[in-house]
Motif scaffolding. Structure first.
Motif, short mmCIF file in Angstrom:
data_model
loop_
_atom_site.label_atom_id
_atom_site.label_comp_id
_atom_site.label_asym_id
_atom_site.label_seq_id
_atom_site.Cartn_x
_atom_site.Cartn_y
_atom_site.Cartn_z
N GLN A 193 -12.22 30.62 -36.74
CA GLN A 193 -12.99 31.57 -37.54
C GLN A 193 -12.04 32.54 -38.23
OE1 GLN A 193 -16.01 33.55 -35.34
NE2 GLN A 193 -16.95 34.51 -37.13
N SER A 194 -12.27 32.83 -39.50
CA SER A 194 -11.40 33.70 -40.28
C SER A 194 -11.41 35.11 -39.70
CB SER A 194 -11.86 33.71 -41.73
OG SER A 194 -11.02 34.51 -42.50
N GLN A 195 -10.21 35.71 -39.55
CA GLN A 195 -10.06 37.03 -38.94
C GLN A 195 -9.60 38.06 -39.98
OE1 GLN A 195 -10.43 37.59 -35.25
NE2 GLN A 195 -11.59 35.77 -35.81
N ILE B 154 -6.65 56.94 -26.74
CA ILE B 154 -8.10 56.72 -26.65
C ILE B 154 -8.36 55.21 -26.59
CG2 ILE B 154 -10.33 57.07 -27.74
CD1 ILE B 154 -9.02 59.66 -26.85
N ASP B 155 -9.05 54.77 -25.55
CA ASP B 155 -9.36 53.35 -25.41
C ASP B 155 -10.56 52.98 -26.29
OD1 ASP B 155 -7.35 52.92 -23.54
OD2 ASP B 155 -8.66 53.44 -21.85
N LEU B 156 -10.37 51.89 -27.07
CA LEU B 156 -11.42 51.38 -27.95
C LEU B 156 -11.83 49.98 -27.52
CD1 LEU B 156 -9.96 52.39 -31.45
CD2 LEU B 156 -11.94 53.41 -30.32
N SER B 157 -13.13 49.69 -27.67
CA SER B 157 -13.63 48.35 -27.38
C SER B 157 -14.49 47.91 -28.56
CB SER B 157 -14.44 48.34 -26.09
OG SER B 157 -14.97 47.05 -25.85
N ALA B 158 -14.18 46.74 -29.12
CA ALA B 158 -14.92 46.22 -30.27
C ALA B 158 -15.72 44.98 -29.84
CB ALA B 158 -13.98 45.88 -31.40
N THR B 159 -16.99 44.95 -30.21
CA THR B 159 -17.83 43.77 -29.98
C THR B 159 -18.58 43.45 -31.27
OG1 THR B 159 -19.65 45.13 -29.14
CG2 THR B 159 -18.13 44.23 -27.51
N TRP B 160 -19.08 42.21 -31.38
CA TRP B 160 -19.84 41.80 -32.57
C TRP B 160 -20.89 40.77 -32.16
CZ3 TRP B 160 -14.64 41.50 -31.79
CH2 TRP B 160 -14.13 40.24 -31.43
N GLY C 244 -16.56 39.17 -28.56
CA GLY C 244 -15.64 40.15 -28.03
C GLY C 244 -15.67 40.17 -26.51
N PRO C 245 -15.18 41.22 -25.88
CA PRO C 245 -14.65 42.42 -26.55
C PRO C 245 -13.19 42.25 -26.98
CG PRO C 245 -14.60 42.73 -24.20
CD PRO C 245 -15.23 41.38 -24.41
N ALA C 246 -12.82 43.05 -27.98
CA ALA C 246 -11.42 43.21 -28.38
C ALA C 246 -11.04 44.64 -28.03
CB ALA C 246 -11.26 42.95 -29.87
N ASN C 247 -10.10 44.82 -27.11
CA ASN C 247 -9.75 46.14 -26.59
C ASN C 247 -8.38 46.59 -27.09
OD1 ASN C 247 -12.13 46.22 -24.96
ND2 ASN C 247 -11.10 44.89 -23.47
N GLU C 248 -8.31 47.84 -27.55
CA GLU C 248 -7.05 48.43 -28.00
C GLU C 248 -7.04 49.91 -27.63
OE1 GLU C 248 -4.48 46.99 -29.21
OE2 GLU C 248 -5.29 44.99 -29.70
N THR C 249 -5.82 50.51 -27.67
CA THR C 249 -5.65 51.95 -27.37
C THR C 249 -4.92 52.59 -28.55
OG1 THR C 249 -5.52 51.49 -25.00
CG2 THR C 249 -4.71 53.63 -25.75
N THR C 250 -5.40 53.77 -28.94
CA THR C 250 -4.78 54.43 -30.10
C THR C 250 -3.35 54.87 -29.78
OG1 THR C 250 -5.71 56.58 -29.46
CG2 THR C 250 -7.01 55.24 -30.98
N ASN D 225 -0.28 58.24 -33.59
CA ASN D 225 -0.90 58.66 -34.85
C ASN D 225 -2.42 58.53 -34.83
OD1 ASN D 225 -1.14 55.91 -34.89
ND2 ASN D 225 -0.13 55.60 -36.89
N GLY D 226 -2.98 58.20 -33.65
CA GLY D 226 -4.43 58.08 -33.52
C GLY D 226 -4.99 56.76 -34.00
N GLN D 227 -4.09 55.80 -34.34
CA GLN D 227 -4.55 54.53 -34.90
C GLN D 227 -4.46 53.39 -33.89
OE1 GLN D 227 -2.40 53.75 -38.53
NE2 GLN D 227 -3.57 55.25 -39.71
N ALA D 228 -5.35 52.41 -34.13
CA ALA D 228 -5.32 51.16 -33.37
C ALA D 228 -5.71 50.05 -34.33
CB ALA D 228 -6.28 51.21 -32.19
N LEU D 229 -5.03 48.90 -34.19
CA LEU D 229 -5.31 47.74 -35.04
C LEU D 229 -6.12 46.74 -34.22
CD1 LEU D 229 -1.80 47.28 -36.70
CD2 LEU D 229 -3.76 48.62 -37.53
N ILE D 230 -7.30 46.36 -34.78
CA ILE D 230 -8.19 45.46 -34.05
C ILE D 230 -8.56 44.29 -34.95
CG2 ILE D 230 -10.38 45.26 -32.80
CD1 ILE D 230 -10.31 48.24 -32.31
N ASP D 231 -8.32 43.06 -34.47
CA ASP D 231 -8.70 41.86 -35.22
C ASP D 231 -10.12 41.45 -34.85
OD1 ASP D 231 -6.21 41.69 -36.43
OD2 ASP D 231 -5.38 40.41 -34.83
N VAL D 232 -10.93 41.23 -35.89
CA VAL D 232 -12.35 40.88 -35.69
C VAL D 232 -12.74 39.79 -36.69
CG1 VAL D 232 -12.92 43.21 -34.89
CG2 VAL D 232 -13.16 42.64 -37.32
#
Length: 392
Positions: A8-10, A28-34, A40-46, A49-56
């Protein structure tokens, strides 16, 4: 990535988490679902600089949730139709609120419903226990509308600022309003009010009241506010009708349409006849309207169906009690007709009688007119008696 379908294209989301002042937050812990949580989940931490890169998955609706002890969002952040893009997620310092509901005399309002509302969302919606209180999960700091309701009590809406570990007490008061039922028979073009119907009003919280309808078909009961009630209407000869009614804090009315219990009646134009006489029967419904196409039987044998006027004519071929039955759909009714032969005795109302033919003036005394001779003899006796009185 876990939960990603092979091939599947990301796309990559650049997510920046900031506080209420717009400052980026690291760690900050982030969790992405779709796919409504199926993906998912796709989990990342900022990072610093407050950023996190998440592939979805490209084009997915992605829900981003925060998992942190110090910061929180009341509702997840949603990225619709995801593509390679940057999004900013604002979070707030977390807080809790303990809200206690009490009655007018200060007693805990057991099982009261307590809701916290902010920014277009109900953040908390729970029923209190026996102590009348709830404590929220971590929520955003800020001002909340607190709504407390309980059957039988007026609704209380108040504003509570929440920060840290906030406590608040909300007082609710009992009240009642009129619930009016209007009962009519809607069989007629102009519905007719039903007098002396019994209206029973019950609630799951123990209220139970019964009143009769007046001449205008209405019945009124004072009931506790903010509750649901079962309204049951009964009357002899009518079908029982039930309604479920929600009563808030204003006078409430409910219209109840009832109709007579379905039945049919079979009526002969004569209940005592001589053998082989014809009897006209009429089949009517519960409103005395003719019933067409009703099947009529005589002692179990079909004799025909009623016409458009609900009528049918049948003979009574045997002496004694003959049973006629009418059937229309699921409805059945019976009636009896007594048949006798001329000269035989029959019982009417407990007295034995012998049916005889009545002589007419055209009959003669040669076997068909003895009644005429008797009549002439009676007239002659009366004339002689009158002359005798004149000579005195």
């Amino acid at each position: 990535m876990a939960g990603t379908a092979a091939g599947q294209s990301q796309v990559t989301l650049t997510v920046t988490v900031v506080d209420g002042d717009g400052d980026p937050l690291s760690g900050i812990d982030l969790s992405a679902t779709w796919d409504d949580g199926a993906g998912g989940p796709a989990n990342e931490t900022t990072r610093a600089n407050g950023q996190a890169l998440i592939d979805v998955p490209e084009g997915a609706d992605v829900m981003l949730q925060i998992d942190d002890d110090e910061y929180v969002r009341n509702v997840p952040y949603v990225v619709e139709d995801a593509e390679a893009e940057s999004v900013e997620v604002v979070v707030s310092e977390s807080a809790t609120a303990t809200v206690s509901a009490v009655t007018a005399d200060g007693q805990p309002a057991e099982n009261a419903r307590i809701r916290l509302y902010r920014d277009g969302n109900y953040v908390v919606d729970r029923n209190a226990g026996s102590d009348g209180a709830i404590t929220t999960q971590p929520v955003e700091e800020g001002e909340y509308s607190v709504i407390v309701t309980k059957p039988g009590f007026y609704r209380n809406l108040t504003t509570v600022p929440v920060s840290g570990e906030t406590t608040a007490t909300v007082r609710i008061s009992e009240g009642s309003v009129l619930l009016q039922a209007e009962v009519v028979d809607d069989h007629f073009n102009d519905s007719r009010p039903i007098r002396d119907a019994t209206v029973r009003v019950e609630s799951d919280n123990g209220f139970d009241g019964t009143v009769p309808t007046l001449s205008d078909g209405t019945a009124s009961v004072s009931v506790p506010v903010n509750d649901r009630y079962d309204v049951t209407v009964t009357k002899e000869g009518y079908e029982t009708v039930e309604r479920r009614v929600r009563v808030a804090e204003d006078e409430t009315s409910v219209d109840v349409d009832i109709r007579r219990t379905p039945e049919i009646t079979l009526t002969p134009d004569n209940r005592q006849v001589i053998v082989d006489a014809n009897v006209r029967f009429t089949v009517t419904d519960e409103y005395d309207a003719p019933v067409a196409n009703a099947t009529v039987t005589r002692n179990g044998t079909e004799v025909g169906e009623t016409d458009a006027d609900g009528e049918i004519t049948a003979t009574v071929p045997t002496a004694g009690t003959v049973t006629f039955t009418a059937t229309a759909g699921d409805l059945t009714t019976t009636t009896n007709v007594t048949a006798f032969r001329p000269g035989e005795e029959t019982t009417t109302g407990g007295a034995a009688t012998t049916p005889e033919r009545t002589a007419t003036a055209t009959e003669t005394s040669d076997g068909s007119g003895p009644g005429f001779t008797v009549a002439l003899t009676l007239v002659a006796v009366l004339v002689v008696t009158a002359l005798a009185h004149r000579r005195r």
